[in-house]
Enzyme design. Structure first.
Site, PDB file in Angstrom:
ATOM      1  N   HIS A 110      29.757  34.617  34.501  1.00 17.78           N
ATOM      2  CA  HIS A 110      29.986  35.449  34.994  1.00 17.78           C
ATOM      3  C   HIS A 110      29.628  36.833  35.371  1.00 17.78           C
ATOM      4  CE1 HIS A 110      34.173  36.130  34.450  1.00 17.78           C
ATOM      5  NE2 HIS A 110      34.096  36.385  35.196  1.00 17.78           N
ATOM      6  N   HIS A 112      31.398  39.847  36.216  1.00 18.70           N
ATOM      7  CA  HIS A 112      32.299  41.063  36.479  1.00 18.70           C
ATOM      8  C   HIS A 112      32.108  41.158  35.034  1.00 18.70           C
ATOM      9  CE1 HIS A 112      36.524  39.059  38.448  1.00 18.70           C
ATOM     10  NE2 HIS A 112      35.627  40.327  39.033  1.00 18.70           N
ATOM     11  N   ASP A 114      33.658  43.365  32.574  1.00 20.47           N
ATOM     12  CA  ASP A 114      34.505  42.937  31.188  1.00 20.47           C
ATOM     13  C   ASP A 114      33.910  41.995  30.379  1.00 20.47           C
ATOM     14  OD1 ASP A 114      35.689  41.204  33.343  1.00 20.47           O
ATOM     15  OD2 ASP A 114      36.937  40.183  32.239  1.00 20.47           O
ATOM     16  N   HIS A 115      33.185  41.229  31.280  1.00 21.34           N
ATOM     17  CA  HIS A 115      32.156  39.538  30.739  1.00 21.34           C
ATOM     18  C   HIS A 115      31.061  40.323  30.506  1.00 21.34           C
ATOM     19  CE1 HIS A 115      35.187  36.750  30.860  1.00 21.34           C
ATOM     20  NE2 HIS A 115      35.539  37.029  32.225  1.00 21.34           N
ATOM     21  N   HIS A 209      37.115  31.278  40.630  1.00 20.99           N
ATOM     22  CA  HIS A 209      37.720  31.851  40.595  1.00 20.99           C
ATOM     23  C   HIS A 209      36.965  32.631  41.701  1.00 20.99           C
ATOM     24  CE1 HIS A 209      38.304  35.289  37.662  1.00 20.99           C
ATOM     25  NE2 HIS A 209      37.020  36.107  37.444  1.00 20.99           N
ATOM     26  N   ASP A 232      36.149  32.418  33.616  1.00 24.53           N
ATOM     27  CA  ASP A 232      37.152  32.657  34.283  1.00 24.53           C
ATOM     28  C   ASP A 232      37.603  32.483  35.059  1.00 24.53           C
ATOM     29  OD1 ASP A 232      37.627  35.147  32.361  1.00 24.53           O
ATOM     30  OD2 ASP A 232      37.363  36.427  34.070  1.00 24.53           O
ATOM     31  N   HIS A 307      41.113  35.614  25.949  1.00 27.04           N
ATOM     32  CA  HIS A 307      41.522  36.063  28.039  1.00 27.04           C
ATOM     33  C   HIS A 307      42.255  36.741  27.998  1.00 27.04           C
ATOM     34  CE1 HIS A 307      40.439  37.538  31.677  1.00 27.04           C
ATOM     35  NE2 HIS A 307      39.010  37.668  31.361  1.00 27.04           N
TER      36      HIS A 307
HETATM   37 ZN   LIG Z   1      37.397  38.241  32.777  1.00 24.32          ZN
HETATM   38 ZN   LIG Z   2      36.170  37.431  36.162  1.00 24.46          ZN
END
Ligand SMILES: [Zn+2]
Ligand SMILES: [Zn+2]
Length: 358
Positions: A110, A112, A114-115, A209, A232, A307
């Site tokens: 996805h 987000h 952080d990814h 998510h 996630d 994570h």
């Molecule tokens: Zn994440």
């Molecule tokens: Zn996420």
């Protein structure tokens, strides 16, 4: 006897002084040796046939000095895939001896931050360090083209500078940046096969998510072995279905108890806004005890957590983080660390675990 001792001490002292005075040059010689061992090392070339999982980032959006952002490398035979690329993960990939020039595709779960924080760095290493002639392939659910297009544009000037400086033989314009390849996955569709050739099948599956949609996990099947990466997600029946019988489940995790400690601390400091940041993730992540129940239900053979929310600055926090997860899942259960390599030999054989950064 006394004279021998005096001579020995004198010789050792002279040697010590000589080493001290030449410490700079000795360091350069050491650097030469370390560089030869690390820069061009090729871990994949040394692996036996099978399905391998390398943790190239086990952190989360929170600052964490011991863990890079989310990143899981899957090696099927000699084929390398990267699931998500969080901050600093390109460094871990390189330090593990996983040559980014070998990456067949990056798979995003996805979008987000952080990814995807490490994507541009990974694309840059793929391009310049390994003389790529085609862009890094990035596969993901609908929306991946927008992420990749934006990053390519943000780094376009950098690309021109590099080619002008190193020349097109080293930094070929054709290898700059990334190419997006979205796969079709309509709302409500539980899964989609995104690659099935050469004995390797990769299946994307929907996870939970909300409000992030689409959000997927990935299942890899190769030579009779299987690995599932959760992405996630909160509790997810679809994940249980897709993880059924897997040899290894790599699952995200949040500790309500430890996140609660940070929330209380923020509230006590009068920062209710930050308190929200610590409480909100509980709605779309999974506590270790719940993930352990799901792993048991799916009859997976081994479970690895990644994570980590929140970060665990002290190793002894791992117990409170896991809670009763070890009682709820009877198979091998691991607290993932950057550099961990899990190997499943082709067809059958025990799971082997090592850390490539130690
Ligand atoms: Zn994440
Ligand atoms: Zn996420």
């Amino acid at each position: 006897m006394k004279r021998v001792l005096t001579v020995s001490i004198t010789v050792l002292s002279v040697l010590g002084i000589a080493l001290y005075l030449n410490r700079g040059e000795i360091s350069v010689a050491l650097m030469r040796r370390i560089a030869a061992q690390t820069i061009f090392s090729d871990t994949i070339g040394t692996l036996s046939d099978g399905l391998h999982v390398a943790l190239c980032g086990t952190g989360s959006p929170y600052p964490d000095p011991t863990r890079a952002g989310p990143c899981t490398a899957i090696i099927a035979g000699q084929r390398l895939f990267i699931v998500d690329s969080g901050r600093g993960s390109a460094d871990i990939i390189a330090r593990m001896g996983l040559q980014s020039g070998r990456i067949e595709a990056v798979l995003l779960t996805h979008f987000h931050s952080d990814h995807i924080d490490g994507l541009a760095q990974l694309a840059e290493q793929h391009w310049v360090a390994w003389k790529a002639k085609t862009p890094l392939l990035v596969i993901g659910p609908p929306g991946v083209d927008r992420v990749v297009g934006g990053l390519n544009e943000a780094y376009a000037l950098n690309g021109m500078y590099r080619t002008a400086h190193h020349g097109p033989d080293v930094a070929s314009p054709s290898g700059f940046g990334m190419t997006a390849q979205p796969f079709a996955m309509s709302d409500g569709q539980p899964s989609a096969i995104i690659l099935d050739e050469g004995g390797l099948r990769i299946t994307a599956f929907a996870v939970n998510h909300e409000p992030v949609r689409p959000a997927v996990g990935y299942r890899f099947d190769y030579q009779g072995r299987s690995v599932v990466v959760s992405g996630d997600t909160g509790k997810s029946d679809n994940l249980v279905r897709m993880a059924t019988g897997a040899d290894l489940l790599v699952h995200e995790a949040i500790s309500p108890r430890l996140a609660g400690v940070l929330e209380e601390t923020a509230r006590a400091s009068g920062r209710t806004d930050v308190a929200h940041i610590f409480r909100d993730p509980l709605s779309f992540h999974t506590p270790p005890s719940v993930a352990a129940d799901e792993a048991t239900q799916a009859r997976v053979h081994a479970l690895v957590f990644t994570h980590f929310i929140p970060p665990l600055p002290i190793r002894t926090l791992e117990g409170p983080f896991l809670g009763d997860a070890r009682e709820r899942f009877s198979g091998p259960l691991f607290v993932g660390r950057d550099g961990d390599l899990f190997s499943l030999p082709a067809q059958k054989g025990p799971l082997q675990v090592q850390n490539l950064l130690n």
